[in-house]
Enzyme design. Structure first.
Site, PDB file in Angstrom:
ATOM      1  CB  CYS A   1      -0.933   0.024   1.208  1.00 26.85           C
ATOM      2  SG  CYS A   1      -2.096  -1.344   1.247  1.00 26.85           S
TER       3      CYS A   1
ATOM      4  CG  HIS B   1      -5.956   2.039  -0.413  1.00 25.44           C
ATOM      5  ND1 HIS B   1      -4.789   2.575  -0.918  1.00 25.44           N
ATOM      6  CD2 HIS B   1      -5.563   1.027   0.432  1.00 25.44           C
ATOM      7  CE1 HIS B   1      -3.753   1.917  -0.411  1.00 25.44           C
ATOM      8  NE2 HIS B   1      -4.203   0.980   0.401  1.00 25.44           N
TER       9      HIS B   1
ATOM     10  CB  CYS C   1      -0.879   0.666   7.735  1.00 27.71           C
ATOM     11  SG  CYS C   1      -2.449   0.573   6.843  1.00 27.71           S
TER      12      CYS C   1
END
Length: 401
Positions: A90, A357, A387
């Protein structure tokens, strides 16, 4: 030598489903559009960029085979410019910027960094992952899916369903306000087809009418996989035996949305900017990355922020604005709790719960949002952090000029 941000742009985010507006656009085509837009805005011509560093998480199919180089060749950039694809899950888009900054500090020059993820076309997890599919590694690390990790954070640190839902409602409200007030206008590059016709000019995933009652009707998304089959709660409790049980508070409404999108940042030395008639918008004060405990997985923003602040010689109170990726509500709640940060300084224009996202692009997107808001609100210092799957974190501290 310092590294500077000269520009930062992004596409709107499309729903990551077959009926999403960007579903017919390939990863290479969207990347090329963003690269061309950044080049046009900044007068980039010829082999004046050292490298394109491009984050992408699911590197398989059309996103495989060094997508970064394919994107350069599909764009109007000079073919002498190489491309590097990276994957820090991510945080890939932000890590691309961080790597560019470190190379500028070492050798000068200019880099384009960012990323892309077309989640409607290349499903998350379709590339496989040893930590999830190799039984020996999965059991040794007490691997559980991210949703279980998010609920584990909520249980460990005392976050309730109401707290998570309230954060989600506020994210939707802030995102709707930001769009209504044109706060994203400086960075948004509308996506068009090959004939120049508009495909998408607005974040498509948003649900501005979301309220507590709406979210309260949703069932926890990860309770069954945790408690019934395959029973991941038991795996997590092997690592956290002091907890009697895991409370499942996350669902689709307080977790990040699956979307398509791309973003790009121009990172260069001041000398390069002066030679090309460009004025920097921000200086990159510090970058950091870290590994964290892989079962709880998503706590990286806290220790990596501490590391980035130490590298910058700053304290948490020195930072005016924070962008903390809203992978799950508990991630942001934990960040605010750990640093006792006023929520009014965190994700002031909404986040991934409201807008989605797009894995490989998000880090560069939130950096662009942070820079725009520092300029709009006449503030100076900002920190972006995410994160990361399998237990990692990444962060960047910027100073508006």
């Amino acid at each position: 030598m310092d590294a500077y941000i000269f520009d930062a742009i992004r596409s709107p985010r499309g729903k990551g489903r077959p009926d999403g507006a960007l579903h017919e656009v390939t990863s290479v085509a969207l990347s090329a559009q963003i690269l061309d837009a950044l080049a046009a805005r900044n007068g980039i011509r010829g082999p004046v960029i050292e490298d394109v560093i491009w984050g992408n998480v699911t590197q398989v199919g059309e996103q495989g085979g060094c997508l970064a180089r394919s994107a350069v060749l599909a764009s109007g950039l000079d073919q002498a410019i190489p491309g590097l694809s990276i994957n820090r899950f991510c945080a890939s888009g932000l890590e691309a910027v961080n790597l560019a900054a470190q190379q500028v500090r070492a050798t000068g020059g200019a880099f384009i960094a960012g990323g892309v993820e077309m989640m409607s076309r290349v499903p998350m997890g379709s590339d496989g992952a040893a930590i999830a599919v190799d039984p020996s590694l999965a059991m040794a690390t007490r691997f559980v899916p991210q949703g279980i990790s998010a609920d584990l954070i909520a249980t460990e640190y005392g976050f309730t369903r109401e707290m998570a839902d309230a954060l989600a409602v506020e994210s939707q409200r802030r995102a709707a306000r930001a769009w209504a007030e044109g706060r994203f206008a400086k960075s948004i590059v509308p996506v068009r087809d090959r004939n120049g016709l508009m495909i998408l000019e607005h974040d498509e995933y948003m649900r501005p009418g979301t309220d507590m009652a709406t979210l309260g009707a949703l069932k926890p998304a990860f309770q069954e996989m945790g408690e019934v089959m395959p029973g991941f709660d038991k795996v997590a409790l092997m690592k956290y035996p002091h907890l009697e049980r895991i409370t499942h508070i996350h669902h689709a409404g307080n977790s990040s949305g699956i979307v398509d999108g791309a973003a790009a940042v121009l990172v260069a030395s001041k000398d390069w900017g002066e030679a090309h008639g460009l004025k920097p918008r921000a200086r990159i004060r510090a970058v950091a990355r870290i590994g964290t405990e892989p079962t709880i997985m998503l706590t990286g923003p806290v220790p990596v922020t501490e590391r980035a602040l130490a590298a910058a010689g700053l304290g948490i109170g020195d930072i005016d604005l924070f962008e903390v990726n809203e992978a799950f509500a508990a991630v942001v709640l934990r960040f605010q709790q750990a640093f006792d940060v006023d929520p009014a300084r965190v994700n002031v224009n909404g986040g991934a719960i409201a807008m989605g996202h797009p894995l490989g692009a998000t880090g560069a997107m939130i950096l662009a949002t942070l820079l725009d808001e520092l300029e709009r609100s006449d503030k100076t210092l900002g920190l972006a952090t995410l994160c990361v799957a399998s237990g990692m974190g990444a962060a960047t501290v910027v100073e508006r000029l």
